[in-house]
Design an enzyme around this catalytic site. Structure first.
Site, PDB file in Angstrom:
ATOM      1  N   VAL A 189       0.838  -1.207   0.000  1.00 29.90           N
ATOM      2  CA  VAL A 189       0.000   0.000   0.000  1.00 29.90           C
ATOM      3  C   VAL A 189       0.868   1.250   0.000  1.00 29.90           C
ATOM      4  CG1 VAL A 189      -1.716   1.327   1.287  1.00 29.90           C
ATOM      5  CG2 VAL A 189      -1.931  -1.157   1.126  1.00 29.90           C
TER       6      VAL A 189
ATOM      7  N   PRO B  79      10.639  -0.109   8.943  1.00 30.43           N
ATOM      8  CA  PRO B  79      11.787  -1.010   9.083  1.00 30.43           C
ATOM      9  C   PRO B  79      12.232  -1.513   7.707  1.00 30.43           C
ATOM     10  CG  PRO B  79      10.081  -1.540  10.670  1.00 30.43           C
ATOM     11  CD  PRO B  79       9.475  -0.563   9.717  1.00 30.43           C
TER      12      PRO B  79
ATOM     13  N   ASP C  91      -7.015   1.493   4.919  1.00 34.97           N
ATOM     14  CA  ASP C  91      -7.938   0.412   5.278  1.00 34.97           C
ATOM     15  C   ASP C  91      -8.740   0.688   6.547  1.00 34.97           C
ATOM     16  OD1 ASP C  91      -9.034  -1.956   4.320  1.00 34.97           O
ATOM     17  OD2 ASP C  91      -7.867  -3.192   5.683  1.00 34.97           O
TER      18      ASP C  91
END
Length: 242
Positions: A29, A49, A114
């Site tokens: 995304v 990360p 989302d």
């Protein structure tokens, strides 16, 4: 009386050039969000990360080293400093909620991927041809359907629409140079003349317009015409296109 249908969003073309966008997350995304933001000429801070970076994200960091500042770590509150826009693209709902709360306290627009009810704005499915941008939004209800509808619309779009719009923009700029000023009758005359050009020339003809045609159109259709004939003068395309 004009009929107003409630429940919609305000769809606008938001200028982000030179502004600072924070993207939290580095997955699939985030890759899409990063591509959308880079297309606006914004600068980006990406927090994620390294072991969670999508290959597209890695490629974009390398491709735009001057515009994408990458930090290999988790989100910190200080990352919000100077952010004009914040996009969270992480699976950790609690962290997303906390980022949204921090953004609201700072009055910074935020999109939490989302989680529609936390978003200040939505991403839609977009068609892009140069300066032409068309967005299909379902207001967070059905992103996949937006993509399906986009493909149907894109299939019917003239192939040279973007180039036509680019040329109209150049013609408008040239007209403003010849007839500078803001407001009043002059501004109305310019708008009327440009409107008639757009209505009387096809998209294909506008796409084929070059510097020579623009200069002749401005000289014959604008400068030499009396004010009351300016609109009619813009229909002289057969001679210009020859």
């Amino acid at each position: 009386m004009t009929s107003i249908q409630p429940g919609g969003s305000l769809i606008i073309a938001w200028q982000l050039k030179y502004k600072h966008v924070l993207v939290v997350g580095g997955g699939d995304v985030a890759a899409g969000r990063l591509q959308s933001v880079l297309a606006t000429d914004a600068t980006v801070s990406l927090i994620a990360p390294r072991d969670r970076l999508h290959p597209t994200v890695v490629a974009l960091i390398k491709q735009f080293p001057q515009r994408v500042s990458y930090r290999d770590r988790a989100f910190k509150d200080a990352d919000l400093d100077d952010a004009s826009l914040v996009l969270t693209c992480i699976d950790d709902i609690d962290t997303s909620r906390r980022i949204v709360e921090l953004c609201r306290a700072r009055r910074v627009p935020v999109n939490a991927a989302d989680i529609p009810n936390l978003c200040d704005f939505y991403f839609g499915s977009q068609i892009r041809q140069g300066p032409l941008q068309i967005m299909i939004s379902t207001n967070g209800n059905g992103p996949k359907l937006a993509n399906i509808i986009r493909r149907r619309i894109e299939a019917t779009l003239p192939p040279h629409a973007g180039k036509a719009i680019e040329n109209v923009g150049l013609l408008r700029a040239k007209l403003r140079q010849r007839a500078p000023g803001t407001g009043g009758e002059l501004s109305k005359a310019r708008m009327s003349w440009m409107s008639q050009v757009c209505e009387s020339w096809s998209l294909d003809e506008l796409a084929l317009m070059d510097e020579r045609i623009m200069e002749r159109l401005l000289a014959d259709g604008w400068e030499l015409a009396a004010d009351k004939k300016r609109v009619e003068a813009s229909t002289t395309k057969p001679q210009l296109m020859a």
